[in-house]
Write a protein that holds these residues in place. Structure first.
Motif, PDB file in Angstrom:
ATOM      1  N   ALA A 138       2.524   1.655  -3.398  1.00 58.73           N
ATOM      2  CA  ALA A 138       1.551   2.063  -4.416  1.00 58.73           C
ATOM      3  C   ALA A 138       1.202   3.544  -4.275  1.00 58.73           C
ATOM      4  O   ALA A 138       1.115   4.261  -5.279  1.00 58.73           O
ATOM      5  CB  ALA A 138       0.296   1.206  -4.318  1.00 58.73           C
ATOM      6  N   PHE A 184      -5.456   3.542  -2.843  1.00 54.35           N
ATOM      7  CA  PHE A 184      -5.021   2.154  -2.720  1.00 54.35           C
ATOM      8  C   PHE A 184      -5.409   1.651  -1.341  1.00 54.35           C
ATOM      9  O   PHE A 184      -5.096   2.280  -0.342  1.00 54.35           O
ATOM     10  CB  PHE A 184      -3.506   2.051  -2.913  1.00 54.35           C
ATOM     11  CG  PHE A 184      -3.063   0.658  -3.251  1.00 54.35           C
ATOM     12  CD1 PHE A 184      -2.997   0.248  -4.566  1.00 54.35           C
ATOM     13  CD2 PHE A 184      -2.762  -0.237  -2.247  1.00 54.35           C
ATOM     14  CE1 PHE A 184      -2.597  -1.054  -4.878  1.00 54.35           C
ATOM     15  CE2 PHE A 184      -2.374  -1.536  -2.546  1.00 54.35           C
ATOM     16  CZ  PHE A 184      -2.286  -1.936  -3.866  1.00 54.35           C
ATOM     17  N   ARG A 229       0.838  -1.205   0.000  1.00 58.91           N
ATOM     18  CA  ARG A 229       0.000   0.000   0.000  1.00 58.91           C
ATOM     19  C   ARG A 229       0.871   1.254   0.000  1.00 58.91           C
ATOM     20  O   ARG A 229       0.648   2.187  -0.772  1.00 58.91           O
ATOM     21  CB  ARG A 229      -0.943   0.005   1.198  1.00 58.91           C
ATOM     22  CG  ARG A 229      -1.879   1.218   1.231  1.00 58.91           C
ATOM     23  CD  ARG A 229      -2.751   1.226   2.477  1.00 58.91           C
ATOM     24  NE  ARG A 229      -1.969   1.212   3.696  1.00 58.91           N
ATOM     25  CZ  ARG A 229      -1.388   2.281   4.247  1.00 58.91           C
ATOM     26  NH1 ARG A 229      -1.505   3.461   3.673  1.00 58.91           N
ATOM     27  NH2 ARG A 229      -0.697   2.181   5.362  1.00 58.91           N
ATOM     28  N   TRP A 248      -5.837  -2.176  -4.967  1.00 57.10           N
ATOM     29  CA  TRP A 248      -6.031  -2.813  -3.667  1.00 57.10           C
ATOM     30  C   TRP A 248      -5.117  -4.027  -3.530  1.00 57.10           C
ATOM     31  O   TRP A 248      -4.558  -4.504  -4.513  1.00 57.10           O
ATOM     32  CB  TRP A 248      -7.487  -3.222  -3.461  1.00 57.10           C
ATOM     33  CG  TRP A 248      -8.086  -4.012  -4.595  1.00 57.10           C
ATOM     34  CD1 TRP A 248      -8.842  -3.518  -5.619  1.00 57.10           C
ATOM     35  CD2 TRP A 248      -7.981  -5.422  -4.821  1.00 57.10           C
ATOM     36  NE1 TRP A 248      -9.204  -4.528  -6.470  1.00 57.10           N
ATOM     37  CE2 TRP A 248      -8.688  -5.711  -6.005  1.00 57.10           C
ATOM     38  CE3 TRP A 248      -7.357  -6.456  -4.150  1.00 57.10           C
ATOM     39  CZ2 TRP A 248      -8.794  -7.005  -6.520  1.00 57.10           C
ATOM     40  CZ3 TRP A 248      -7.449  -7.750  -4.664  1.00 57.10           C
ATOM     41  CH2 TRP A 248      -8.166  -8.015  -5.828  1.00 57.10           C
TER      42      TRP A 248
END
Length: 89
Positions: free
Chosen positions: A25, A85, A22, A33
């Motif tokens: 990202a 995300f 996460r 996700w």
């Protein structure tokens, strides 16, 4: 925009893979996700600029330092306009 679904196998649960994914990202400005799967693998969707998605796929091949990735499967998908995300449960 590109979108890729990845399934990562190996020692990828219990090693902060999802949280680190996460953070990576978000740093790459990639939407999508990540979640644990019942079989012990991790599944993620990365959506964004082609170079950012490629960077996330490269990161997924190794994960955080405590992970041991054995295999990664890639599936190209049509972009869906994801923003942000999240860690799915």
């Amino acid at each position: 925009m590109n979108r890729v679904r990845v399934i990562v196998s190996g020692k990828v649960q219990g090693v902060s893979y999802r949280d680190t994914c996460r953070r990576e990202a978000l740093a790459q400005h990639v939407g999508g996700w990540v979640r644990n799967r019942p079989d012990g693998s991790v599944e993620a969707v990365f959506e964004g600029a082609p170079e950012a998605v490629d960077a996330m796929v490269a990161w997924a091949r190794f994960g955080p330092p405590s992970a041991a990735v054995d295999r990664i499967e890639l599936f190209e998908e049509a972009p869906a306009g994801l923003a942000g995300f999240t860690i799915e449960v």
